[in-house]
Write an enzyme that holds these catalytic residues in place. Structure first.
Site, PDB file in Angstrom:
ATOM      1  N   ALA A 295       1.004  -1.296  -0.141  1.00  0.00           N
ATOM      2  CA  ALA A 295      -0.020  -0.082  -0.101  1.00  0.00           C
ATOM      3  C   ALA A 295       1.030   1.364   0.089  1.00  0.00           C
ATOM      4  O   ALA A 295       2.052   1.180   0.687  1.00  0.00           O
ATOM      5  CB  ALA A 295      -1.133  -0.030   1.105  1.00  0.00           C
TER       6      ALA A 295
ATOM      7  N   GLY B 270       0.847  -5.046   0.916  1.00  0.00           N
ATOM      8  CA  GLY B 270      -0.538  -5.180   0.162  1.00  0.00           C
ATOM      9  C   GLY B 270      -0.201  -5.658  -1.212  1.00  0.00           C
ATOM     10  O   GLY B 270      -1.073  -6.339  -1.815  1.00  0.00           O
TER      11      GLY B 270
ATOM     12  N   GLU C 254      -0.356  -9.565  -0.645  1.00  0.00           N
ATOM     13  CA  GLU C 254      -1.791  -9.648  -0.176  1.00  0.00           C
ATOM     14  C   GLU C 254      -2.473  -9.637  -1.616  1.00  0.00           C
ATOM     15  O   GLU C 254      -3.492 -10.470  -1.658  1.00  0.00           O
ATOM     16  CB  GLU C 254      -2.364  -8.669   0.785  1.00  0.00           C
ATOM     17  CG  GLU C 254      -1.416  -8.877   1.973  1.00  0.00           C
ATOM     18  CD  GLU C 254      -1.858  -7.656   3.065  1.00  0.00           C
ATOM     19  OE1 GLU C 254      -1.640  -6.689   2.713  1.00  0.00           O
ATOM     20  OE2 GLU C 254      -2.134  -7.979   4.163  1.00  0.00           O
TER      21      GLU C 254
ATOM     22  N   GLU D  29       5.288  -4.699   6.873  1.00  0.00           N
ATOM     23  CA  GLU D  29       4.484  -3.891   7.498  1.00  0.00           C
ATOM     24  C   GLU D  29       5.117  -3.474   8.918  1.00  0.00           C
ATOM     25  O   GLU D  29       4.969  -2.464   9.634  1.00  0.00           O
ATOM     26  CB  GLU D  29       3.129  -4.199   7.582  1.00  0.00           C
ATOM     27  CG  GLU D  29       2.150  -4.203   6.109  1.00  0.00           C
ATOM     28  CD  GLU D  29       2.275  -5.437   5.726  1.00  0.00           C
ATOM     29  OE1 GLU D  29       2.894  -6.143   5.898  1.00  0.00           O
ATOM     30  OE2 GLU D  29       1.174  -5.616   4.877  1.00  0.00           O
TER      31      GLU D  29
END
Ligand code: HXC
Length: 258
Positions: free
Chosen positions: A65, A109, A112, A132
């Site tokens: 992200a 992300g 993911e 993260e």
């Protein structure tokens, strides 16, 4: 439709969606996630498309992200907007198969997002990780859930707690990816897998996707019953009769998605 953060190409029966924020290693921002969802919805609605490939660049599938987008946000911000929750739900609602073709970084992300696809083909340069923890947060789109189911608790804990990266060889050994190929061959391999899927009956393909995904949502007993009933229901299709007749007549089946 004109996109700014992705490139979409439809060739024969395959929709190729390429994440395209090269300056940010394809970091997932709101615009990219919205455009990706629109492209997936269009691919789902387009009768010509029988398989979708999601990819990035040689250097990065996606480095997570967008940290610059997230850095100023508060709890109330991310909670209220349910950061990327609706988008990940929309991706999971796509019924056509999605192959992730991953080269370079698939982090946070990005890892993911690859796991939301139906299977991952990796290049030998791929690096997966859930770093993260180095940002004072944790996985938010499946890195503590899907990853644990895919590679087991010990490795998932290791990845999420240390933030280390996993190379393609370890990812294949651990069951995170289905195949590893040289980087130059990645798109050819993904394309050939997509072409193979595109030859099948679309009804059957969607039934298979639904059934395999169901195994992550239910008990073994219920899952086996679900599978058996879906298997039975496929005998209501013309493609079942065609597939079996073609085998007996020693010819290629002509599926009609009926
Ligand atoms: C925003 C990013 C970014 C990211 C890289 N960039 N990752 N921008 N968000 N996640 C930008 C850099 O700021 C830089 O731009 C450019 O991309 C190139 O990156 P470099 O760091 O210079 O490249 P390199 O030295 O090769 O290192 C590559 C890297 C590193 C190891 C992938 O960029 C990195 O560690 N990125 C962050 C990975 C990460 O922590 N991901 C998890 C994010 S949190 P500028 O303009 O600055 O030069 C997350 C949560 C998901 O994903 C859950 C959401 C609900």
């Amino acid at each position: 439709m004109a996109y700014e953060t992705i490139i979409v190409e439809i060739e024969d029966h395959v929709a190729l969606i390429k994440l395209n924020r090269p300056d940010a290693l394809n970091a997932l921002n709101a615009q990219l996630m919205t455009e990706l969802c629109t492209a997936l919805k269009d691919a789902q609605a387009n009768d010509k498309v029988r398989c979708i490939i999601l990819t990035g660049s040689d250097k990065a599938f996606a480095a997570g992200a967008d940290i610059k987008m997230m850095s100023e946000k508060t709890f109330v911000d991310v909670f209220s907007e349910d950061l990327f929750g609706p988008e990940s739900d929309a991706i999971m609602r796509v019924r056509k198969p999605i192959i992730a073709a991953v080269s370079g970084y698939a982090l946070g992300g990005g890892c993911e997002l690859a796991m939301m696809c139906d299977f991952i083909i990796a290049s030998d340069t791929a690096k997966f990780g859930q770093p993260e923890i180095n940002l004072g947060v944790m996985a938010g789109l499946g890195g503590s859930q899907r990853l644990t189911r895919f590679i087991g608790k010990s490795k998932a804990m290791d990845m999420n707690l240390t933030g280390r990266f996993m190379d393609a060889e370890e990812a294949e050994r651990s069951g995170l990816v289905s195949r590893v190929v040289p980087v130059k061959k990645l798109m050819e391999e993904a394309r050939s897998a997509a072409d193979k899927i595109a030859e099948k009956s679309m009804v059957t393909v969607m039934a298979v996707k639904e059934s395999v995904n169901r195994s992550y949502e239910t008990t073994l007993r219920e899952g086996l019953l679900f599978e058996r009933r879906v298997f039975h229901s496929l005998f209501a299709t013309e493609d079942q009769a065609e597939g079996m007749a073609a085998f007996i007549e020693k010819r290629e089946p002509q599926f009609r998605d009926k």
